[in-house]
Write a protein that holds these residues in place. Sequence first.
Motif, PDB file in Angstrom:
ATOM      1  N   ALA A  56       0.728  -1.284  -0.019  1.00 49.60           N
ATOM      2  CA  ALA A  56      -0.076  -0.052   0.008  1.00 49.60           C
ATOM      3  C   ALA A  56       0.947   1.309  -0.043  1.00 49.60           C
ATOM      4  CB  ALA A  56      -0.841   0.102   1.036  1.00 49.60           C
ATOM      5  N   ASP A  57       2.194   1.154   0.566  1.00 49.86           N
ATOM      6  CA  ASP A  57       3.012   2.341   0.483  1.00 49.86           C
ATOM      7  C   ASP A  57       3.609   2.601  -1.019  1.00 49.86           C
ATOM      8  OD1 ASP A  57       2.356   2.182   3.240  1.00 49.86           O
ATOM      9  OD2 ASP A  57       4.651   1.752   3.747  1.00 49.86           O
ATOM     10  N   GLU A  58       3.395   3.904  -1.272  1.00 51.44           N
ATOM     11  CA  GLU A  58       4.044   4.391  -2.644  1.00 51.44           C
ATOM     12  C   GLU A  58       5.799   4.275  -2.346  1.00 51.44           C
ATOM     13  OE1 GLU A  58       4.456   8.440  -5.233  1.00 51.44           O
ATOM     14  OE2 GLU A  58       3.279   8.435  -3.089  1.00 51.44           O
ATOM     15  N   GLY A  59       6.132   3.721  -3.357  1.00 53.13           N
ATOM     16  CA  GLY A  59       7.551   3.440  -3.422  1.00 53.13           C
ATOM     17  C   GLY A  59       8.013   2.221  -2.798  1.00 53.13           C
ATOM     18  N   ALA A  60       7.149   1.154  -2.461  1.00 48.78           N
ATOM     19  CA  ALA A  60       7.367   0.120  -1.507  1.00 48.78           C
ATOM     20  C   ALA A  60       8.259  -0.991  -2.490  1.00 48.78           C
ATOM     21  CB  ALA A  60       6.272  -0.774  -1.085  1.00 48.78           C
ATOM     22  N   ASN A  61       9.167  -1.603  -1.714  1.00 49.75           N
ATOM     23  CA  ASN A  61      10.016  -2.661  -2.488  1.00 49.75           C
ATOM     24  C   ASN A  61       9.320  -3.729  -2.661  1.00 49.75           C
ATOM     25  OD1 ASN A  61      12.158  -3.536  -3.974  1.00 49.75           O
ATOM     26  ND2 ASN A  61      13.174  -4.071  -2.044  1.00 49.75           N
ATOM     27  N   LEU A  62       8.534  -4.150  -3.878  1.00 51.40           N
ATOM     28  CA  LEU A  62       7.557  -5.275  -3.689  1.00 51.40           C
ATOM     29  C   LEU A  62       8.395  -6.230  -4.658  1.00 51.40           C
ATOM     30  CD1 LEU A  62       4.303  -3.578  -5.086  1.00 51.40           C
ATOM     31  CD2 LEU A  62       5.213  -3.942  -2.583  1.00 51.40           C
ATOM     32  N   PRO A  63       8.179  -7.569  -4.326  1.00 44.69           N
ATOM     33  CA  PRO A  63       9.009  -8.626  -5.041  1.00 44.69           C
ATOM     34  C   PRO A  63       8.346  -9.010  -6.012  1.00 44.69           C
ATOM     35  CG  PRO A  63       7.504  -9.613  -3.094  1.00 44.69           C
ATOM     36  CD  PRO A  63       7.461  -8.006  -3.122  1.00 44.69           C
ATOM     37  N   ASP A  64       9.146  -9.356  -7.152  1.00 47.15           N
ATOM     38  CA  ASP A  64       8.911  -9.695  -8.371  1.00 47.15           C
ATOM     39  C   ASP A  64       8.641 -11.189  -8.557  1.00 47.15           C
ATOM     40  OD1 ASP A  64      11.262 -11.030  -8.352  1.00 47.15           O
ATOM     41  OD2 ASP A  64      12.521  -9.793  -9.797  1.00 47.15           O
ATOM     42  N   GLY A  65       8.210 -11.832  -9.638  1.00 43.21           N
ATOM     43  CA  GLY A  65       7.921 -13.242  -9.860  1.00 43.21           C
ATOM     44  C   GLY A  65       9.180 -14.116  -9.380  1.00 43.21           C
ATOM     45  N   ALA A  66      10.127 -13.789  -9.543  1.00 42.78           N
ATOM     46  CA  ALA A  66      11.226 -14.783  -8.892  1.00 42.78           C
ATOM     47  C   ALA A  66      11.275 -14.553  -7.424  1.00 42.78           C
ATOM     48  CB  ALA A  66      12.489 -14.416  -9.438  1.00 42.78           C
ATOM     49  N   GLY A  67      11.052 -13.231  -6.921  1.00 42.69           N
ATOM     50  CA  GLY A  67      11.078 -13.206  -5.276  1.00 42.69           C
ATOM     51  C   GLY A  67       9.972 -14.012  -4.806  1.00 42.69           C
ATOM     52  N   LEU A  68       8.830 -13.892  -5.519  1.00 45.40           N
ATOM     53  CA  LEU A  68       7.544 -14.539  -4.936  1.00 45.40           C
ATOM     54  C   LEU A  68       7.831 -15.896  -4.769  1.00 45.40           C
ATOM     55  CD1 LEU A  68       4.960 -12.327  -6.803  1.00 45.40           C
ATOM     56  CD2 LEU A  68       5.146 -12.156  -4.281  1.00 45.40           C
ATOM     57  N   SER A  69       8.349 -16.346  -5.871  1.00 45.28           N
ATOM     58  CA  SER A  69       8.624 -18.040  -6.063  1.00 45.28           C
ATOM     59  C   SER A  69       9.632 -18.537  -5.101  1.00 45.28           C
ATOM     60  CB  SER A  69       9.041 -18.299  -7.437  1.00 45.28           C
ATOM     61  OG  SER A  69       8.179 -17.880  -8.540  1.00 45.28           O
ATOM     62  N   SER A  70      10.203 -17.516  -4.235  1.00 48.77           N
ATOM     63  CA  SER A  70      11.126 -17.872  -3.297  1.00 48.77           C
ATOM     64  C   SER A  70      10.643 -18.343  -1.875  1.00 48.77           C
ATOM     65  CB  SER A  70      12.143 -16.974  -3.077  1.00 48.77           C
ATOM     66  OG  SER A  70      11.783 -15.880  -2.467  1.00 48.77           O
ATOM     67  N   TYR A  71       9.204 -18.041  -1.761  1.00 45.36           N
ATOM     68  CA  TYR A  71       8.461 -18.319  -0.521  1.00 45.36           C
ATOM     69  C   TYR A  71       7.667 -19.439  -0.577  1.00 45.36           C
ATOM     70  CZ  TYR A  71       9.450 -13.542   0.878  1.00 45.36           C
ATOM     71  OH  TYR A  71      10.327 -12.416   1.216  1.00 45.36           O
ATOM     72  N   GLU A  87      -7.546   3.605  -5.842  1.00 47.84           N
ATOM     73  CA  GLU A  87      -6.500   4.340  -5.611  1.00 47.84           C
ATOM     74  C   GLU A  87      -5.244   3.487  -5.830  1.00 47.84           C
ATOM     75  OE1 GLU A  87      -6.438   5.393  -1.331  1.00 47.84           O
ATOM     76  OE2 GLU A  87      -8.372   4.359  -1.211  1.00 47.84           O
ATOM     77  N   PRO A  88      -4.059   4.314  -6.082  1.00 43.88           N
ATOM     78  CA  PRO A  88      -2.909   3.456  -6.138  1.00 43.88           C
ATOM     79  C   PRO A  88      -2.404   2.446  -4.883  1.00 43.88           C
ATOM     80  CG  PRO A  88      -2.428   5.653  -6.833  1.00 43.88           C
ATOM     81  CD  PRO A  88      -3.958   5.736  -6.122  1.00 43.88           C
ATOM     82  N   ALA A  89      -2.748   2.754  -3.750  1.00 41.86           N
ATOM     83  CA  ALA A  89      -2.682   1.851  -2.693  1.00 41.86           C
ATOM     84  C   ALA A  89      -3.464   0.632  -2.819  1.00 41.86           C
ATOM     85  CB  ALA A  89      -2.884   2.367  -1.296  1.00 41.86           C
ATOM     86  N   VAL A  90      -4.440   0.527  -3.639  1.00 41.15           N
ATOM     87  CA  VAL A  90      -5.231  -0.525  -3.828  1.00 41.15           C
ATOM     88  C   VAL A  90      -4.647  -1.130  -5.208  1.00 41.15           C
ATOM     89  CG1 VAL A  90      -7.525  -1.401  -4.411  1.00 41.15           C
ATOM     90  CG2 VAL A  90      -7.236   0.337  -2.827  1.00 41.15           C
ATOM     91  N   THR A  91      -4.403  -0.457  -6.183  1.00 45.09           N
ATOM     92  CA  THR A  91      -4.095  -1.110  -7.616  1.00 45.09           C
ATOM     93  C   THR A  91      -2.862  -1.755  -7.594  1.00 45.09           C
ATOM     94  OG1 THR A  91      -3.290   0.840  -8.386  1.00 45.09           O
ATOM     95  CG2 THR A  91      -5.452   0.422  -8.861  1.00 45.09           C
ATOM     96  N   ARG A  92      -1.856  -1.205  -6.395  1.00 47.31           N
ATOM     97  CA  ARG A  92      -0.628  -1.896  -6.281  1.00 47.31           C
ATOM     98  C   ARG A  92      -0.848  -3.231  -5.918  1.00 47.31           C
ATOM     99  NH1 ARG A  92       1.389   3.277  -5.076  1.00 47.31           N
ATOM    100  NH2 ARG A  92       0.568   3.051  -2.684  1.00 47.31           N
ATOM    101  N   GLN A  93      -1.630  -3.519  -4.905  1.00 51.83           N
ATOM    102  CA  GLN A  93      -1.995  -4.849  -4.278  1.00 51.83           C
ATOM    103  C   GLN A  93      -2.701  -5.906  -5.216  1.00 51.83           C
ATOM    104  OE1 GLN A  93      -3.183  -4.859  -0.115  1.00 51.83           O
ATOM    105  NE2 GLN A  93      -3.331  -2.667  -0.424  1.00 51.83           N
ATOM    106  N   ILE A  94      -3.601  -5.226  -6.202  1.00 44.14           N
ATOM    107  CA  ILE A  94      -4.008  -6.143  -7.231  1.00 44.14           C
ATOM    108  C   ILE A  94      -3.159  -6.668  -8.166  1.00 44.14           C
ATOM    109  CG2 ILE A  94      -5.697  -6.083  -9.183  1.00 44.14           C
ATOM    110  CD1 ILE A  94      -7.410  -4.074  -7.553  1.00 44.14           C
ATOM    111  N   GLU A  95      -2.170  -5.610  -8.576  1.00 48.39           N
ATOM    112  CA  GLU A  95      -1.119  -6.280  -9.517  1.00 48.39           C
ATOM    113  C   GLU A  95      -0.215  -7.175  -8.533  1.00 48.39           C
ATOM    114  OE1 GLU A  95      -0.925  -5.667 -12.861  1.00 48.39           O
ATOM    115  OE2 GLU A  95      -2.769  -4.785 -12.339  1.00 48.39           O
ATOM    116  N   LEU A  96       0.059  -6.948  -7.418  1.00 48.19           N
ATOM    117  CA  LEU A  96       0.828  -7.888  -6.662  1.00 48.19           C
ATOM    118  C   LEU A  96       0.193  -9.268  -6.642  1.00 48.19           C
ATOM    119  CD1 LEU A  96       3.350  -8.701  -5.063  1.00 48.19           C
ATOM    120  CD2 LEU A  96       2.092  -7.590  -3.089  1.00 48.19           C
ATOM    121  N   MET A  97      -1.113  -9.251  -6.387  1.00 49.83           N
ATOM    122  CA  MET A  97      -1.789 -10.576  -6.229  1.00 49.83           C
ATOM    123  C   MET A  97      -1.861 -11.267  -7.701  1.00 49.83           C
ATOM    124  SD  MET A  97      -3.458 -12.737  -4.256  1.00 49.83           S
ATOM    125  CE  MET A  97      -3.250 -14.281  -5.036  1.00 49.83           C
TER     126      MET A  97
END
Length: 293
Positions: A56-71, A87-97
């Motif tokens: 939800a935080d602007e500029g947050a360091n979000l994991p990419d596909g490879a990072g997600l696969s490490s979990y 709002e961006p705090a929402v759309t970032r989470q949808i894209e992450l999902m």
Amino acid sequence: MNIDSPRPLRLLVVDGNTREQRENHRAGFGTTPSEAYAEELRAIIPGMVTDICLPADEGANLPDGAGLSSYDGIFLTGSALHIYKGEPAVTRQIELMRAIYASGTPAFGSCWGIQIGAVAAGGTVAANPKGREIGFARRITPSEAGRRHPLLAGRPLSFDAPAIHLDSIIAPPADATILASNAMSPVQAAEFRQDGGSFWGVQYHPEFPLRQIVAILAQRTAILVDEDFRRDEAAAKAWLAEIAALDADPARRDLAWAHGLDEEVLDPVRRVTELRNFLEARVKPFASARSRA
């Protein structure tokens, strides 16, 4: 841990709240929602590694596909946001999902988490026309599919659970299995499948002890009064005080009876049934398969 790999399980907890919302939660409860969630998970399997992500935080360091696969597994918390505001705090989470689905990593979400899982797979979330479900979701009933599904293994044919939400899934994704519902929400538990990945989620909060419900609602007594859950502020505070007393002493039969709560909520082991089932049925086998590969 009863898995083939000697390494500890590594989980990612995705906090759906903004910085301000997280700090408000910390002020009332002592930790952020994701910290509290991670603590509940570590109580089920001590020694696991839990990382926290703040999309939800602007500029947050979000994991990419490879990072997600490490979990070995990913958990999505609740949130005070509304997914339909876009709002961006929402759309970032949808894209992450969406990236989580594509990664194939097992994912689970509570409340906001199941809503994000639904929308990322093509479903729709809106304000519940029946109003807010607050404190506890009552008479949750597994569907025929839910009675066979490992997510709800051990739950009775009707049960209550901690819950606080206004929004609900009104149109599930195309590839969805509805596992439970109640009079307030047609989707109380579900499995969604998208882009080769799968998601298990619940609209309620198995991760919430009673004291966390009290901490959240103590900051929202106006809602309890304005929406006719309690007659006035004094009545709201008295209700929360009794819930806090029951948290301190779950053996208080008088309070349990007065509030209609049983071991499905009061027993700390039974309360987290869905979290434990997800870890056992999805996360451990996934981690074991990866270690053998």
